[in-house]
Write an enzyme that holds these catalytic residues in place. Structure first.
Site, short mmCIF file in Angstrom:
data_model
loop_
_atom_site.label_atom_id
_atom_site.label_comp_id
_atom_site.label_asym_id
_atom_site.label_seq_id
_atom_site.Cartn_x
_atom_site.Cartn_y
_atom_site.Cartn_z
CE LYS A 82 -41.72 -52.81 32.20
NZ LYS A 82 -40.93 -53.84 32.84
C1 LIG Z 1 -40.61 -54.66 34.06
C2 LIG Z 1 -39.22 -55.04 34.38
C3 LIG Z 1 -38.86 -56.36 34.64
C4 LIG Z 1 -39.86 -57.47 34.81
O1 LIG Z 1 -40.71 -57.65 33.74
P1 LIG Z 1 -42.00 -58.60 33.94
O2 LIG Z 1 -42.44 -58.90 32.55
O3 LIG Z 1 -42.99 -57.77 34.71
O4 LIG Z 1 -41.59 -59.80 34.69
C5 LIG Z 1 -37.52 -56.66 34.81
N1 LIG Z 1 -36.58 -55.71 34.76
C6 LIG Z 1 -36.88 -54.42 34.54
C7 LIG Z 1 -35.77 -53.42 34.48
C8 LIG Z 1 -38.20 -54.03 34.37
O5 LIG Z 1 -38.51 -52.75 34.19
#
Ligand SMILES: *Cc1c(COP(=O)(O)O)cnc(C)c1O
Length: 383
Positions: free
Chosen positions: A183
């Site tokens: 992210k």
């Molecule tokens: C990465 C992601 C998540 C989950 O995030 P985590 O921190 O890995 O639980 C949820 N929704 C979207 C759209 C994502 O890209």
């Protein structure tokens, strides 16, 4: 051809980040404590939101939210199938029914008009997804939901730093961010729950730590009672101070990360404009700052006489990594088998699910790396 493999994502960790983590490790307090509180404060200030609760992941945040709202059997939750599987898995595990809403073919995001037709008397919650760093047009969705007394939570996993009509995503309403390593900013694993609803914030704060009245840090502060007791059965989804120290450093550089991502994305846009088989995405007009979490292209499979999976494999042969965000949730085996009737009902989701591909994009990439990707794409398409 490139000599070294170019991954599609790589976190940007500075020596300062490493030193900050080292300080926590040496301090004698490594789980949730003062650094986590600072991180929550700094993130709220950055987004302009009322309050923020740091969590072990965005998935944990979604689990806590479904719990806090009491979502369960007989309830329907509207969300796109063009999303990460975590949300839908949790809806199903809660005993509720996911109702998939289609997305705009070129932004990959849903809107109030698409959602409207799916609302029934059982609809309890709507979960729109801000996609790739752009913003969903939230105002009409909140308006629709308010009219019908339905809750809304924004999946902002892609949207740290994204601005919607001049304001940060997270400033209004309720939004959940992710700090997974791919992210825009990372804590290793982690997430942040932001809301303007005090009661909900307090509930999430308690549910994140066993449902106790206070969390681990509070219990060890002078003057606090160690006899805290369970108010309702909760979970164990707190973020550690080790992770929060990394998060503070990352947050301080988030705007720089986005500035660099923007330059790289603009270079891709320029260079790929002349490649007919590559269809660019469009940015929703309500996005006043694109966070450029992902640079997604769609392969015109007919024109290229090649499917998307072959395209990705051919790029890998040329040392270019790619990602897939996302293969539609209803097309994954469990959902194909349990809700087969959904297949064929989401034309724009399915069209994209077969054609999207995320190209390498991360702050430490160079313009030359972008050029390497474009050269490799042209080669693959002409071979
Ligand atoms: C990465 C992601 C998540 C989950 O995030 P985590 O921190 O890995 O639980 C949820 N929704 C979207 C759209 C994502 O890209």
């Amino acid at each position: 051809m490139r000599k070294e493999f170019l991954p599609f994502s790589r976190p940007s960790i500075s020596e300062k980040d490493i030193a900050a983590v080292g300080d926590v490790l040496r301090s004698g307090w490594i789980t949730t404590g003062s650094r986590t509180a600072e991180f929550e404060q700094a993130f709220s200030e950055y987004c302009g939101c009322k309050g923020a609760v740091a969590l072990s992941s965005a998935t944990a945040g979604m689990h806590l939210l479904l719990t806090a709202l009491g979502i369960g059997a007989g309830d329907e939750v509207i969300t796109p199938s063009m999303t990460w599987v975590s949300t839908v898995n949790l809806i199903v595990r809660a005993g509720a029914r996911p109702v998939f809403v289609d997305v705009n073919r070129d932004t990959l995001m849903t809107d109030a008009d698409r959602i409207k037709g799916l609302i029934t008397e059982n609809t309890r919650l709507i979960i729109p997804v801000h996609f790739a760093g752009a913003a969903v047009d939230m105002a009409p969705i909140y308006h629709l939901a308010d009219e019908q007394n339905i809750a809304v939570v924004e999946d902002a996993a892609h949207a740290a730093g994204t601005e919607y009509r001049g304001q940060k995503v997270g400033r209004k309403g309720t939004a959940i961010f992710s700090f997974h390593p791919i992210k825009n900013m990372t804590t290793g694993e982690g997430g942040m729950f932001c809301s303007d609803n005090d009661e909900l914030l307090q509930n999430i704060r308690s549910l994140r730590f066993h449902g106790l009245g206070v969390d681990a840090h509070d219990r060890n502060q002078q003057g606090r009672t160690p006899q805290a007791e369970v108010l309702e059965p909760g979970f164990k989804y707190n973020l550690t101070d080790v992770a929060a120290a990394l998060g503070l450093g990352q947050l301080a550089r988030l705007d720089d990360f986005i500035a660099k991502r923007t330059l790289l994305a603009e270079r891709y846009q320029q260079q790929l404009a002349e490649v007919d088989e590559i269809l660019p995405m469009k940015t929703s007009p309500c996005t006043s700052r694109h966070g450029w979490h992902l640079f997604i292209v769609r392969l015109d499979t007919a024109r290229a006489s090649m499917d998307r999976d072959t395209f990705m494999e051919e790029l890998k042969q040329r040392n270019i990594g790619t990602g897939l965000h996302f293969r539609a949730v209803h097309e994954q085996r469990y959902y194909r088998e349990t809700i087969p009737q959904v297949m064929g009902t989401l034309p724009d989701t399915e069209w994209n699910s077969a054609r999207i591909c995320s190209l390498p994009l991360f702050p430490n990439m160079t313009m030359e790396d972008v050029d390497d990707v474009v050269v490799a794409i042209k080669e693959v398409l002409s071979s």
